[in-house]
Design a protein around this motif. Structure first.
Motif, PDB file in Angstrom:
ATOM      1  N   ASN A 178       0.717  -1.249   0.086  1.00  0.00           N
ATOM      2  CA  ASN A 178      -0.032  -0.020  -0.137  1.00  0.00           C
ATOM      3  C   ASN A 178       0.871   1.236   0.067  1.00  0.00           C
ATOM      4  N   THR A 179       0.539   2.236  -0.777  1.00  0.00           N
ATOM      5  CA  THR A 179       1.193   3.565  -1.030  1.00  0.00           C
ATOM      6  C   THR A 179       0.993   4.274   0.403  1.00  0.00           C
ATOM      7  N   ARG A 180       2.122   5.033   0.564  1.00  0.00           N
ATOM      8  CA  ARG A 180       2.278   6.038   1.701  1.00  0.00           C
ATOM      9  C   ARG A 180       1.286   6.912   1.807  1.00  0.00           C
ATOM     10  N   GLY A 181       0.594   6.851   3.291  1.00  0.00           N
ATOM     11  CA  GLY A 181      -0.297   7.786   3.569  1.00  0.00           C
ATOM     12  C   GLY A 181      -1.670   7.727   2.716  1.00  0.00           C
ATOM     13  N   GLY A 182      -1.703   6.411   1.978  1.00  0.00           N
ATOM     14  CA  GLY A 182      -3.077   6.246   1.437  1.00  0.00           C
ATOM     15  C   GLY A 182      -3.286   6.866   0.181  1.00  0.00           C
ATOM     16  N   SER A 183      -2.012   7.385  -0.291  1.00  0.00           N
ATOM     17  CA  SER A 183      -2.185   8.269  -1.647  1.00  0.00           C
ATOM     18  C   SER A 183      -2.400   7.155  -2.837  1.00  0.00           C
ATOM     19  N   LEU A 184      -2.903   7.677  -3.833  1.00  0.00           N
ATOM     20  CA  LEU A 184      -3.152   7.052  -5.090  1.00  0.00           C
ATOM     21  C   LEU A 184      -1.938   6.858  -6.200  1.00  0.00           C
ATOM     22  N   ASP A 185      -1.416   5.843  -6.935  1.00  0.00           N
ATOM     23  CA  ASP A 185      -0.538   5.928  -7.973  1.00  0.00           C
ATOM     24  C   ASP A 185      -1.139   6.605  -9.219  1.00  0.00           C
ATOM     25  N   SER A 186      -0.293   6.671 -10.237  1.00  0.00           N
ATOM     26  CA  SER A 186      -0.704   7.366 -11.608  1.00  0.00           C
ATOM     27  C   SER A 186      -2.123   6.601 -12.000  1.00  0.00           C
ATOM     28  N   ARG A 187      -2.454   5.422 -11.939  1.00  0.00           N
ATOM     29  CA  ARG A 187      -3.560   5.051 -12.240  1.00  0.00           C
ATOM     30  C   ARG A 187      -4.627   4.987 -11.274  1.00  0.00           C
ATOM     31  N   GLY A 188      -4.645   5.633 -10.360  1.00  0.00           N
ATOM     32  CA  GLY A 188      -5.558   5.905  -9.334  1.00  0.00           C
ATOM     33  C   GLY A 188      -5.789   4.578  -8.093  1.00  0.00           C
ATOM     34  N   HIS A 189      -4.791   3.909  -8.411  1.00  0.00           N
ATOM     35  CA  HIS A 189      -4.779   2.573  -7.233  1.00  0.00           C
ATOM     36  C   HIS A 189      -3.873   2.976  -6.116  1.00  0.00           C
ATOM     37  N   PRO A 190      -4.624   2.192  -4.902  1.00  0.00           N
ATOM     38  CA  PRO A 190      -3.817   2.494  -3.693  1.00  0.00           C
ATOM     39  C   PRO A 190      -2.789   1.495  -3.310  1.00  0.00           C
ATOM     40  N   TRP A 191      -2.291   0.843  -4.412  1.00  0.00           N
ATOM     41  CA  TRP A 191      -1.328  -0.611  -4.263  1.00  0.00           C
ATOM     42  C   TRP A 191      -0.157  -0.248  -5.248  1.00  0.00           C
ATOM     43  N   GLU A 192       0.903  -0.295  -4.995  1.00  0.00           N
ATOM     44  CA  GLU A 192       2.018  -0.346  -6.013  1.00  0.00           C
ATOM     45  C   GLU A 192       2.518  -1.663  -5.899  1.00  0.00           C
ATOM     46  N   SER A 193       3.007  -2.263  -7.241  1.00  0.00           N
ATOM     47  CA  SER A 193       3.468  -3.542  -7.369  1.00  0.00           C
ATOM     48  C   SER A 193       4.692  -3.767  -8.191  1.00  0.00           C
ATOM     49  N   VAL A 194       5.350  -4.937  -7.753  1.00  0.00           N
ATOM     50  CA  VAL A 194       6.676  -5.126  -8.438  1.00  0.00           C
ATOM     51  C   VAL A 194       6.708  -6.803  -8.755  1.00  0.00           C
ATOM     52  N   PRO A 195       7.436  -7.373  -9.647  1.00  0.00           N
ATOM     53  CA  PRO A 195       7.237  -8.596  -9.956  1.00  0.00           C
ATOM     54  C   PRO A 195       7.671  -9.367  -8.672  1.00  0.00           C
ATOM     55  N   PHE A 196       6.990 -10.467  -8.314  1.00  0.00           N
ATOM     56  CA  PHE A 196       7.196 -11.484  -7.135  1.00  0.00           C
ATOM     57  C   PHE A 196       8.130 -12.489  -7.926  1.00  0.00           C
TER      58      PHE A 196
END
Length: 508
Positions: A178-196
């Motif tokens: 989850n992004t810091r402080g509940g902010s949204l990413d460029s697509r408007g999502h509250p989650w940031e992802s990386v390949p697992f």
């Protein structure tokens, strides 16, 4: 031969004259009606029927087209002579597909069908708000009329399920935070992802094989239990609590679960969530077939055992007030965090927890005795998994992982000595792994030094009185298990007390 070509040219000339005569005498509407009648007559006596699946449904993408394309790309179905190769974004594999205007035969329940990939040029667009592709693509499915019911009722659903399975298999799994402080990413999502890319599996996990089999069977039953959960009226989710000393493989267990199921992982950082409503929004933005992880839950926010914090056993009435009002455990800290125990309980077992399906909640802690009993009950943390120190079976797995040694490759006397001292040493898998990594170039030296370290720690633990000896003291891990039992018993006492109070009120 010359006469043959002369006759053919004359015949073609007569056909061209007849075509121009028909077009000039017979109006287009009549010609269209005649062709339509001819097609109906032909299909009336034909034993086959056709279904067209276009790439676009109006201006939207046809999901069935994408599913058919994926399904036909599977190695089982590939039989065409000319194939196209593609590799999607976030995919680690190359997929095969039919080339333009190529066909392929497939079999389902002993019924043979024919797929044809039809590609044609689209007519020139004069004006459109959303430009369409230059090529018009689609699949044509040819089947026998007698098989029409089977194909429409079962085959297409099978294709959709198979396509989803192939998509999950081909696509790299993702690790979200989850992004810091509940902010949204460029697509408007509250989650940031990386390949697992974590390589941990149940095969390499240093753990008692019997316990691993139990966990794998439980996961398999969960994945295959959609109808069971619907029949019993339960939300399709399951909770796991991984507890034990640091370095015992709790994070590796989560990675092994994700690789075993093919699920994405959502690593929820509670310290970055400021309110219960924000916690619910994060849950709504998670996908199905995922694992939601809260690591070190006893350290994230103030969710410790209320009975211990208050210094006495809380009565049922006070517990009821605190849980239902959602206050008391979410005091504002320096970062403005106001998450309450009731908010977290609703997150894991309330109405909002069923807004998706096929989700697994995993909690980890080093100190289970610090957790509130309300978090430990079934429905929130269904399966409690104790991640313990290395035993002899775990030690053999680590020897195989790091040195490539099977049981017969190690001297029998050395194995017996290791089996004798490993329980007393109380070394975590992380400690044993480090001892083997340091000397992995010299395998015999690695085994010797590991045995020396096991003996040294075992003697020190016995000397310090940490092991069960003449004093009768329990080991640290056994103390943790006793704390868990007491925490659950405390919850049961609270429930019984609340029931007794309600009965007294009714009598009055």
């Amino acid at each position: 031969m010359k006469e043959y070509w002369t006759s053919l040219a004359s015949l073609l000339g007569v056909l061209a004259f007849c075509q121009s005569l028909i077009q000039s005498i017979i109006p287009p509407e009549l010609r269209f009606a005649f062709l339509k009648l001819f097609n109906r007559t032909f299909h009336l006596f034909s034993s086959r029927c056709y279904f067209d699946i276009t790439e676009l449904d109006g201006v939207n993408t046809n999901e069935l087209y994408n599913a058919v394309q994926l399904y036909l790309s599977s190695s089982v179905s590939i039989a065409g002579n000319r194939l196209s190769l593609t590799r999607a974004v976030n995919s680690s594999t190359i997929t095969f597909g039919l080339s333009n205007n190529d066909s392929i035969v497939d079999t389902f329940n002993n019924v043979t069908v024919l797929w044809e990939h039809v590609v044609s040029q689209r007519q020139t667009q004069t004006f459109a708000w959303r430009p369409l592709p230059e090529e018009k693509r689609g699949f044509t499915l040819r089947i026998k009329k007698k098989d029409k019911t089977l194909i429409l009722n079962s085959y297409l659903d099978y294709i959709m399920e198979k396509a989803n399975e192939i998509r999950r298999k081909n696509q790299d799994r993702l690790l979200y935070t989850n992004t810091r402080g509940g902010s949204l990413d460029s697509r408007g999502h509250p989650w940031e992802s990386v390949p697992f890319k974590h390589p941990s599996t149940f095969e390499t996990l240093a753990m008692d094989p019997t316990k691993k089999e139990q966990i794998m069977d439980d996961l398999k039953d969960f994945v295959e239990g959609q109808m069971f959960y619907q029949k019993t009226g339960r939300a399709w989710k399951r909770g796991y609590l991984l507890y034990g000393p640091p370095g015992t493989g709790k994070s590796s267990m989560i990675a092994a679960m994700a690789n075993y199921l093919g699920y994405d992982i959502y690593d929820l950082e509670l310290t970055e969530v400021h309110s219960n409503s924000e916690l619910r929004k994060l849950l709504m933005k998670t996908s199905s077939k995922s694992i939601i992880v809260i690591e070190d839950i006893d350290c994230s926010i103030n969710l410790t055992n209320r009975n211990k914090r208050n210094g006495l056993k809380a009565g049922p009435h006070s517990y009821d007030q605190e849980t239902r009002s959602g206050s008391g455990l979410g005091e504002e800290s320096g970062n403005g965090n106001t998450i309450t125990l009731s908010g977290l309980l609703n997150f894991t077992d309330g109405l909002w927890s069923c807004c998706g399906s096929e989700r697994i909640f995993v909690f980890t802690t080093n100190h289970i005795e610090k957790l509130d009993p309300a978090l430990l009950r079934s429905g929130r943390m269904d399966m409690h998994v104790c991640m313990s120190y290395c035993d002899f079976s775990s030690l053999k797995i680590l020897l195989r992982n790091y040195l490539g040694y099977e049981e017969e490759d190690v001297d029998e006397d050395v194995l017996k000595e290791m089996e004798r001292v490993v329980e007393k040493a109380e070394m975590t898998p992380a400690d044993v792994s480090e001892a083997l990594i340091k000397n992995r170039r010299d395998k015999e030296k690695a085994v010797r030094e590991l045995l020396v370290e096991l003996k040294s720690r075992g003697e020190r633990n016995v000397k310090d009185g940490k092991m069960r000896g003449q004093s009768g003291n329990l080991r640290e891990l056994e103390i943790v298990e006793e704390e868990e039992k007491r925490a659950i018993d405390s919850q049961n006492d609270d429930d019984e007390g609340e029931t007794g109070l309600e009965e007294n009120i009714c009598k009055d």
